[in-house]
Design a protein around this motif. Structure first.
Motif, PDB file in Angstrom:
ATOM      1  N   ARG A 161      11.372  80.853  42.957  1.00 33.87           N
ATOM      2  CA  ARG A 161      10.228  81.075  43.854  1.00 33.87           C
ATOM      3  C   ARG A 161       9.047  80.248  43.363  1.00 33.87           C
ATOM      4  O   ARG A 161       8.672  80.326  42.200  1.00 33.87           O
ATOM      5  CB  ARG A 161       9.866  82.556  43.906  1.00 33.87           C
ATOM      6  N   ALA A 178       4.948  79.146  43.815  1.00 37.05           N
ATOM      7  CA  ALA A 178       3.679  79.715  44.268  1.00 37.05           C
ATOM      8  C   ALA A 178       3.352  79.195  45.665  1.00 37.05           C
ATOM      9  O   ALA A 178       3.694  78.065  46.026  1.00 37.05           O
ATOM     10  CB  ALA A 178       2.577  79.351  43.293  1.00 37.05           C
ATOM     11  N   GLN A 179       2.697  80.026  46.439  1.00 37.76           N
ATOM     12  CA  GLN A 179       2.371  79.657  47.817  1.00 37.76           C
ATOM     13  C   GLN A 179       1.544  78.365  47.842  1.00 37.76           C
ATOM     14  O   GLN A 179       0.562  78.206  47.114  1.00 37.76           O
ATOM     15  CB  GLN A 179       1.586  80.780  48.492  1.00 37.76           C
ATOM     16  N   GLY A 180       1.985  77.447  48.675  1.00 39.13           N
ATOM     17  CA  GLY A 180       1.282  76.179  48.814  1.00 39.13           C
ATOM     18  C   GLY A 180       1.639  75.135  47.776  1.00 39.13           C
ATOM     19  O   GLY A 180       1.142  74.013  47.828  1.00 39.13           O
ATOM     20  N   HIS A 181       2.527  75.487  46.839  1.00 34.36           N
ATOM     21  CA  HIS A 181       2.916  74.550  45.792  1.00 34.36           C
ATOM     22  C   HIS A 181       4.326  74.033  46.053  1.00 34.36           C
ATOM     23  O   HIS A 181       5.227  74.802  46.364  1.00 34.36           O
ATOM     24  CB  HIS A 181       2.854  75.215  44.417  1.00 34.36           C
ATOM     25  N   GLU A 182       4.507  72.733  45.903  1.00 35.17           N
ATOM     26  CA  GLU A 182       5.819  72.105  46.056  1.00 35.17           C
ATOM     27  C   GLU A 182       6.067  71.159  44.890  1.00 35.17           C
ATOM     28  O   GLU A 182       5.120  70.702  44.233  1.00 35.17           O
ATOM     29  CB  GLU A 182       5.903  71.325  47.374  1.00 35.17           C
ATOM     30  N   GLY A 203       8.363  77.309  48.251  1.00 42.81           N
ATOM     31  CA  GLY A 203       8.678  78.636  48.777  1.00 42.81           C
ATOM     32  C   GLY A 203       9.752  79.313  47.956  1.00 42.81           C
ATOM     33  O   GLY A 203       9.755  79.266  46.730  1.00 42.81           O
ATOM     34  N   HIS A 204      10.721  79.926  48.643  1.00 43.00           N
ATOM     35  CA  HIS A 204      11.845  80.608  47.984  1.00 43.00           C
ATOM     36  C   HIS A 204      13.101  79.783  48.225  1.00 43.00           C
ATOM     37  O   HIS A 204      13.537  79.636  49.364  1.00 43.00           O
ATOM     38  CB  HIS A 204      12.003  82.019  48.560  1.00 43.00           C
TER      39      HIS A 204
END
Length: 291
Positions: free
Chosen positions: A48, A50-54, A94-95
């Motif tokens: 998973r 963090a939101q907004g991280h790629e 995301g996941h």
């Protein structure tokens, strides 16, 4: 966007020590004896972000065909990916959750009745190349309680798909193993002489069972041999930059320029860039990589 490495040589467990993917996101599963001629390795992954991280994951080539299963929002997709000899760049965010099954030389015709050259560089849906009775695998995987159950369903399907062994498969298995054991040191002519067949027949065997030419397979084995030499060198002298010219000759390259060009072609990185990335991200998986 940050980038990380994924490397796995045949003798590695879930991944190579140079890999900068977090080790706790990978789980290897045992391959039953009845499938070991076709299946080299089975692995689950789940992570998973963090939101907004790629992040971009650079997967270095091993020349193998594989099954790729993606699990997302209660559904599953299954694809068969043919052999390739270049790095794959994956954008992760995301996941992410799925399974990866590495296949041995000869597995594509033995399981699916398809010549490996027909799938080289391609990724095709499972449903397109299996009989109707096996097309519901994705639904079975999505409905399973955990990855262990999914692996059992997947391996059972592969077992049911196995066809009678082709005598020529033993030749290509031996040929692939010899090139691996010698770090790509045998020429195609020398390999043909060992097998007591012609060079053209060697080309045909590799096309049908691996999907790459013997020459490309040799290049990949030489690359893998160089990675093994780097491990040994860095274990012995962790603070010293590798002597690339000496390593090039030891690995079977003409010179340092040949080594660098081959790494760029196959990995998209120079040897020094690969080394720096493995070292700079060493906290991701702990100790034991190039440095």
């Amino acid at each position: 966007m940050p980038e990380r490495l994924f490397i796995r040589l045949p003798e590695d467990p879930s991944c190579a020590p140079e890999t900068t993917v977090p080790a706790n996101t990978l789980t290897a599963f045992a391959v039953p004896a009845r499938l070991r001629s076709a299946v080299a390795h089975v692995m689950a992954y789940e992570e998973r972000f963090a939101q907004g991280h790629e992040t971009v994951e650079r997967v270095l080539p091993d020349g193998a065909s594989r099954l790729l299963i993606v699990l997302q929002r209660g559904a599953a997709t299954v694809h068969v990916a043919g052999a390739r000899a270049d790095a794959v760049l994956l954008t992760m965010g995301g996941h992410v959750h799925g399974l990866s099954v590495t296949l041995n030389p000869g597995a594509l015709p033995a399981l699916f009745g398809v010549a490996a050259k027909e799938l080289a560089g391609l990724t095709v849906p499972w449903e397109d190349i299996v009989p109707r009775a096996h097309r519901h695998l994705a639904e079975q995987l999505a409905a399973s309680d955990d990855d262990a159950a999914r692996v059992r369903h997947l391996l059972a399907s592969l077992q049911a798909l196995q066809r009678p062994s082709d005598p020529s498969r033993h030749l290509v298995e031996h040929a692939a193993r010899r090139l691996s054991d010698t770090g790509g040191g045998l020429s195609v002519r020398e390999l043909a002489a060992e097998l007591h067949i012609g060079e053209r027949r060697v080309q045909q065997l590799f096309a049908a069972n691996i999907g790459l030419t013997p020459g490309v397979w040799r290049r990949l084995q030489r690359l893998h041999g160089t990675l093994r030499l780097l491990r040994t060198a860095q274990t012995a002298q962790t603070a010293e930059t590798p002597r690339w010219a000496e390593m090039a000759v030891a690995a079977g390259y003409y010179d340092q320029s040949h080594l660098i060009n081959e790494f760029r072609s196959l990995c998209g990185l120079t040897p020094q860039q690969l080394l720096q990335r493995a070292v700079s991200d060493s906290s991701n998986t702990g100790t034991g990589r190039f440095a």
